[in-house]
Design an enzyme around this catalytic site. Sequence first.
Site, PDB file in Angstrom:
ATOM      1  N   ASP A   1       6.856   4.701  -8.849  1.00 50.98           N
ATOM      2  CA  ASP A   1       5.668   5.317  -8.096  1.00 50.98           C
ATOM      3  C   ASP A   1       5.689   6.880  -8.772  1.00 50.98           C
ATOM      4  O   ASP A   1       6.580   7.498  -8.804  1.00 50.98           O
ATOM      5  CB  ASP A   1       6.181   5.350  -6.556  1.00 50.98           C
ATOM      6  CG  ASP A   1       4.923   5.810  -5.757  1.00 50.98           C
ATOM      7  OD1 ASP A   1       4.020   6.304  -6.224  1.00 50.98           O
ATOM      8  OD2 ASP A   1       5.029   5.131  -4.556  1.00 50.98           O
TER       9      ASP A   1
ATOM     10  N   VAL B   1       3.552   2.683   3.159  1.00 55.76           N
ATOM     11  CA  VAL B   1       3.719   1.883   4.230  1.00 55.76           C
ATOM     12  C   VAL B   1       5.221   1.532   4.450  1.00 55.76           C
ATOM     13  O   VAL B   1       5.808   0.951   5.302  1.00 55.76           O
ATOM     14  CB  VAL B   1       3.232   0.252   3.958  1.00 55.76           C
ATOM     15  CG1 VAL B   1       1.766   0.415   3.954  1.00 55.76           C
ATOM     16  CG2 VAL B   1       3.890  -0.247   2.608  1.00 55.76           C
ATOM     17  N   GLY B   2       6.068   2.064   3.524  1.00 61.28           N
ATOM     18  CA  GLY B   2       7.512   2.125   3.368  1.00 61.28           C
ATOM     19  C   GLY B   2       8.070   1.259   2.398  1.00 61.28           C
ATOM     20  O   GLY B   2       9.470   0.555   2.628  1.00 61.28           O
TER      21      GLY B   2
ATOM     22  N   LYS C   1       0.875  -1.172  -0.043  1.00 61.02           N
ATOM     23  CA  LYS C   1      -0.106   0.043   0.001  1.00 61.02           C
ATOM     24  C   LYS C   1       0.942   1.106  -0.108  1.00 61.02           C
ATOM     25  O   LYS C   1       1.965   1.303   0.369  1.00 61.02           O
ATOM     26  CB  LYS C   1      -0.834  -0.059   1.417  1.00 61.02           C
ATOM     27  CG  LYS C   1      -2.139   0.920   1.308  1.00 61.02           C
ATOM     28  CD  LYS C   1      -2.741   0.560   2.496  1.00 61.02           C
ATOM     29  CE  LYS C   1      -2.458   1.246   3.800  1.00 61.02           C
ATOM     30  NZ  LYS C   1      -2.788   2.802   3.351  1.00 61.02           N
TER      31      LYS C   1
HETATM   32  N1  LIG Z   1      10.240   2.543  10.155  1.00 62.17           N
HETATM   33  C1  LIG Z   1      10.026   3.887  10.074  1.00 62.17           C
HETATM   34  N2  LIG Z   1       9.941   4.846  11.269  1.00 62.17           N
HETATM   35  C2  LIG Z   1       9.511   6.132  10.841  1.00 62.17           C
HETATM   36  N3  LIG Z   1       9.484   6.533   9.705  1.00 62.17           N
HETATM   37  C3  LIG Z   1       9.478   5.720   8.622  1.00 62.17           C
HETATM   38  C4  LIG Z   1       9.678   4.295   8.952  1.00 62.17           C
HETATM   39  N4  LIG Z   1       9.593   3.647   7.678  1.00 62.17           N
HETATM   40  C5  LIG Z   1       9.071   4.730   6.848  1.00 62.17           C
HETATM   41  N5  LIG Z   1       9.066   5.884   7.186  1.00 62.17           N
HETATM   42  C6  LIG Z   1       8.631   7.056   6.797  1.00 62.17           C
HETATM   43  O1  LIG Z   1       7.393   6.899   6.185  1.00 62.17           O
HETATM   44  C7  LIG Z   1       7.245   7.651   5.110  1.00 62.17           C
HETATM   45  C8  LIG Z   1       6.748   6.657   3.881  1.00 62.17           C
HETATM   46  O2  LIG Z   1       7.611   5.706   3.596  1.00 62.17           O
HETATM   47  P1  LIG Z   1       8.100   5.284   2.160  1.00 62.17           P
HETATM   48  O3  LIG Z   1       9.197   4.346   2.148  1.00 62.17           O
HETATM   49  O4  LIG Z   1       8.017   6.428   1.331  1.00 62.17           O
HETATM   50  O5  LIG Z   1       6.632   4.534   1.854  1.00 62.17           O
HETATM   51  P2  LIG Z   1       6.194   4.088   0.368  1.00 62.17           P
HETATM   52  O6  LIG Z   1       7.135   4.053  -0.667  1.00 62.17           O
HETATM   53  O7  LIG Z   1       5.413   2.817   0.632  1.00 62.17           O
HETATM   54  O8  LIG Z   1       4.971   5.186   0.010  1.00 62.17           O
HETATM   55  C9  LIG Z   1       8.522   8.437   4.687  1.00 62.17           C
HETATM   56  O9  LIG Z   1       8.610   9.707   5.137  1.00 62.17           O
HETATM   57  C10 LIG Z   1       9.601   7.613   5.458  1.00 62.17           C
HETATM   58  O10 LIG Z   1      10.770   8.432   6.230  1.00 62.17           O
HETATM   59 MG   LIG Z   2       7.632   5.340  -2.498  1.00 63.98          MG
END
Ligand SMILES: Nc1ncnc2c1ncn2[C@@H]1O[C@H](COP(=O)(O)OP(=O)(O)O)[C@@H](O)[C@H]1O
Ligand SMILES: [Mg+2]
Length: 320
Positions: free
Chosen positions: A49, A23-24, A20
């Site tokens: 993305d 989510v990271g 989703k």
């Molecule tokens: N374990 C974590 N702890 C704190 N912040 C996180 C963590 N994992 C991701 N983030 C933050 O959450 C946001 C979304 O993460 P991202 O990897 O870009 O998600 P996605 O690519 O799935 O949209 C970013 O700002 C990232 O820095």
């Molecule tokens: Mg992303």
Amino acid sequence: MGNLSELEQAKKRLIMTGGKGGVGKTTCASSIAVRMASQGKNTLIISSDPTPSLSDIFEQKVGDKETRIKGIDGLTALEITSEIVLKRWKKKFGPEIYEVISSFLPVDYEIIDYIGTAPGIEEEYMLDFIMELVESGRYDIVVWDTAPAGHTLQLLDVPNLFITHLTAAMRVYMGFTDYMKKVQEVTKRAPSKRSIFDIIKSWQDLSLRVVDFIKDPKNTEFVLVTIPEALGVKQSERIIQTFDKYGLSVNFLVVNNVIKTIDSKFLESRKKMQGEYLDYLYGQYSKRLNILEIPLAPNEIKGLERIRQVSDILFLDQTD
Ligand SMILES: Nc1ncnc2c1ncn2[C@@H]1O[C@H](COP(=O)(O)OP(=O)(O)O)[C@@H](O)[C@H]1O
Ligand SMILES: [Mg+2]
């Protein structure tokens, strides 16, 4: 709990992250790519993305040209958009399609733009684009940070979409073919070297070849990323079901944003909420998937140092 260390030895060519939005996925893809590069593998990380994200996490401009990441050897990044992919598709296939169609119809070159909007084409050529990079041999490994789940599911549905499109297209082209015969009788123009059917057949072969590559666990690994909350868990279940349906395997489930440190009532209650979803995920999937956790950090994950910390979490042994 497992870890990703078996990916270091495996000779996979493509690692995909999916899940989703928010989510990271980008965080995980970057951590995997940084780890692979540190192991001496010439690594390319690609994000498809629509919200550009590699520039943010690596804190340098990435964009649509292969860009070396500063501060680490052997890591290149690339952000691609559907416009770029479509442009490339037109360049690669436009002339041959136009040659065929214009041999029997008085059409402008714009017909290519129209054909490019057919369902499945974009996803199809996104895969083709990635495959070309994988097969170019310029990189030992390609890490693909995919677009949010909906799109990923569509990617997997490409062969279906494509066949539907082909059936419809065939019908239209059949009409064209009759028309072409008549036109040829009148004008005595030489028929084109390749028929539209040959071209469609070659697209179909391409589609099947790409899907075969992605399905083969020797080449490809898919890392599913989620968070311990209702929507994240639901989406992951859908993705796993879809993967099962298409015969693709998921071996790793990363659960991100897991609260480990409690220093307030607020976090205590969120941790309790997360606990229920974690129990559910372990109960449901720990037999068939390696489940990994990434703790919720008090900060964003940006810059090489923090990415490396996440790599360590993902690649080192996690013990309960
Ligand atoms: N374990 C974590 N702890 C704190 N912040 C996180 C963590 N994992 C991701 N983030 C933050 O959450 C946001 C979304 O993460 P991202 O990897 O870009 O998600 P996605 O690519 O799935 O949209 C970013 O700002 C990232 O820095
Ligand atoms: Mg992303």
